[in-house]
Write a protein that holds these residues in place. Structure first.
Motif, PDB file in Angstrom:
ATOM      1  N   UNK A  93     -85.094  75.053  79.545  1.00 36.78           N
ATOM      2  CA  UNK A  93     -84.329  74.219  80.470  1.00 36.78           C
ATOM      3  C   UNK A  93     -83.591  73.093  79.758  1.00 36.78           C
ATOM      4  N   UNK A  94     -84.235  72.379  78.851  1.00 39.18           N
ATOM      5  CA  UNK A  94     -83.582  71.242  78.209  1.00 39.18           C
ATOM      6  C   UNK A  94     -82.381  71.685  77.388  1.00 39.18           C
ATOM      7  N   UNK A  95     -82.502  72.819  76.704  1.00 45.73           N
ATOM      8  CA  UNK A  95     -81.365  73.341  75.941  1.00 45.73           C
ATOM      9  C   UNK A  95     -80.232  73.741  76.880  1.00 45.73           C
ATOM     10  N   UNK A  96     -80.573  74.332  78.021  1.00 43.46           N
ATOM     11  CA  UNK A  96     -79.543  74.690  78.997  1.00 43.46           C
ATOM     12  C   UNK A  96     -78.817  73.449  79.504  1.00 43.46           C
ATOM     13  N   UNK A  97     -79.545  72.378  79.744  1.00 45.34           N
ATOM     14  CA  UNK A  97     -78.916  71.133  80.205  1.00 45.34           C
ATOM     15  C   UNK A  97     -77.904  70.618  79.182  1.00 45.34           C
ATOM     16  N   UNK A  98     -78.244  70.744  77.899  1.00 51.03           N
ATOM     17  CA  UNK A  98     -77.318  70.321  76.853  1.00 51.03           C
ATOM     18  C   UNK A  98     -76.028  71.126  76.914  1.00 51.03           C
ATOM     19  N   UNK A  99     -76.166  72.444  77.036  1.00 46.72           N
ATOM     20  CA  UNK A  99     -74.992  73.312  77.132  1.00 46.72           C
ATOM     21  C   UNK A  99     -74.147  72.955  78.346  1.00 46.72           C
ATOM     22  N   UNK A 100     -74.788  72.777  79.487  1.00 48.89           N
ATOM     23  CA  UNK A 100     -74.084  72.454  80.729  1.00 48.89           C
ATOM     24  C   UNK A 100     -73.324  71.141  80.614  1.00 48.89           C
ATOM     25  N   UNK A 101     -73.961  70.119  80.043  1.00 45.46           N
ATOM     26  CA  UNK A 101     -73.324  68.801  79.964  1.00 45.46           C
ATOM     27  C   UNK A 101     -72.051  68.840  79.140  1.00 45.46           C
ATOM     28  N   UNK A 102     -72.036  69.641  78.074  1.00 45.44           N
ATOM     29  CA  UNK A 102     -70.841  69.729  77.241  1.00 45.44           C
ATOM     30  C   UNK A 102     -69.752  70.578  77.902  1.00 45.44           C
ATOM     31  N   UNK A 103     -70.145  71.539  78.710  1.00 43.66           N
ATOM     32  CA  UNK A 103     -69.150  72.297  79.479  1.00 43.66           C
ATOM     33  C   UNK A 103     -68.492  71.395  80.519  1.00 43.66           C
ATOM     34  N   UNK A 104     -69.309  70.621  81.210  1.00 47.86           N
ATOM     35  CA  UNK A 104     -68.787  69.771  82.280  1.00 47.86           C
ATOM     36  C   UNK A 104     -67.960  68.602  81.768  1.00 47.86           C
ATOM     37  N   UNK A 105     -68.061  68.293  80.471  1.00 48.18           N
ATOM     38  CA  UNK A 105     -67.286  67.181  79.912  1.00 48.18           C
ATOM     39  C   UNK A 105     -65.959  67.638  79.309  1.00 48.18           C
ATOM     40  N   UNK A 115     -70.659  71.853  89.736  1.00 45.17           N
ATOM     41  CA  UNK A 115     -69.244  72.090  90.049  1.00 45.17           C
ATOM     42  C   UNK A 115     -69.055  73.463  90.696  1.00 45.17           C
ATOM     43  N   UNK A 116     -67.943  73.622  91.393  1.00 46.43           N
ATOM     44  CA  UNK A 116     -67.678  74.874  92.111  1.00 46.43           C
ATOM     45  C   UNK A 116     -67.553  76.062  91.165  1.00 46.43           C
ATOM     46  N   UNK A 151     -64.748  79.825  85.374  1.00 45.09           N
ATOM     47  CA  UNK A 151     -66.099  80.169  85.821  1.00 45.09           C
ATOM     48  C   UNK A 151     -67.106  79.754  84.760  1.00 45.09           C
ATOM     49  N   UNK A 152     -68.286  79.413  85.208  1.00 43.47           N
ATOM     50  CA  UNK A 152     -69.437  79.298  84.314  1.00 43.47           C
ATOM     51  C   UNK A 152     -70.585  80.045  84.980  1.00 43.47           C
ATOM     52  N   UNK A 153     -70.968  81.166  84.377  1.00 47.13           N
ATOM     53  CA  UNK A 153     -72.005  82.029  84.933  1.00 47.13           C
ATOM     54  C   UNK A 153     -73.254  81.898  84.079  1.00 47.13           C
ATOM     55  N   UNK A 154     -74.363  81.530  84.694  1.00 45.65           N
ATOM     56  CA  UNK A 154     -75.639  81.406  83.988  1.00 45.65           C
ATOM     57  C   UNK A 154     -76.511  82.613  84.330  1.00 45.65           C
ATOM     58  N   UNK A 155     -76.967  83.292  83.294  1.00 39.90           N
ATOM     59  CA  UNK A 155     -77.870  84.436  83.452  1.00 39.90           C
ATOM     60  C   UNK A 155     -79.248  83.992  82.990  1.00 39.90           C
TER      61      UNK A 155
END
Length: 261
Positions: free
Chosen positions: A14-26, A55-56, A33-37
């Protein structure tokens, strides 16, 4: 249109995923699209995704899969963007301009089918910038410095050349690279992604080299230089770089490429 779909796969991190997400959102340019599997055996990631506002452009599925290649394929099948970037959870974009830079490269080079760039990795006790333009004549060296985490590929390439081979445990990305080797591409001479330590091909170095030798042989036939390079040279250099002396020599050699992360 050059709309980018990012596919992120994750497993109990989870923590690594949060890092990835934060940089995508910035990013200054949002992805299409951002699809998480999520193939986790624990509910942490599913609970986080379900309970947090996103985000949508973000969607996800949480279900077990048959391995990394199967997870990638699930994302590719769900992608409706023109360009697909496959990004492991934990890896992240080098700076907020990356998606803008990639989109502009596709816009100004309409004939290219994929692109890649430099990346930052932790090696020999230091964060260093790695990467050279792809050369199909050097596929016998494996991935060499062509980093799959930086690949942005037109969706049509998966339709034309097929998706990832789920029978390959570690190096399905190298297998795919062999299939698209003749397609026109572009190289961005700048870091695109920070590649975090712990990837399966890094941890299982001997097995990954063995699998790449098998893949190269499938497409190009038996090659002594391929077997020497991947079977002997790469593993020896890898293990030497992990020693105190090897790390020191590596840092000296790459001092101009070192970064603070």
């Amino acid at each position: 249109m050059n709309r980018i779909t990012i596919v992120t796969i994750c497993f109990n991190n989870l923590e690594e995923l949060k890092t990835t997400i934060s940089h995508i959102d910035s990013q200054t340019l949002n992805p299409f699209q951002h699809i998480i599997i999520d193939g986790s055996s624990k509910p942490d990631i599913k609970d986080y995704l379900s309970s947090t506002e996103h985000p949508a452009y973000r969607s996800w599925i949480s279900e077990r899969d048959k391995g990394i290649s199967d997870a990638w394929n699930k994302g590719i099948l769900r992608a409706s963007g023109d360009i697909i970037h496959l990004q492991n959870s934990g890896d992240y974009y080098y700076d907020p301009s990356i998606l803008q830079k990639v989109t502009e490269t596709f816009n100004t080079n309409p004939d290219i089918q994929w692109l890649h760039g430099k990346y930052v990795q932790y090696k020999g006790g230091a964060w260093v910038v790695t990467g050279n333009a792809f050369d199909k004549n050097k596929l016998y060296k494996g991935f060499r410095t062509t980093g799959h985490p930086t690949f942005f590929v037109r969706k049509e390439m998966y339709q034309k050349h097929g998706m990832f081979d789920i029978n390959l445990i570690i190096c399905a990305d190298y297998d795919f690279l062999n299939r698209i080797a003749d397609e026109p591409f572009s190289f961005i001479d700048a870091p695109l992604v920070v590649f975090t330590p712990g990837g399966q091909s890094n941890v299982l170095i001997k097995n990954s080299m063995k699998e790449m030798i098998q893949i190269y042989t499938k497409y190009h036939g038996y090659s002594l230089k391929n077997r020497f390079w991947l079977g002997i040279r790469v593993p020896l250099l890898h293990y030497f770089s992990e020693t105190r002396l090897g790390g020191m020599l590596f840092r000296m050699k790459n001092k101009d490429k070192s970064l603070q992360i």
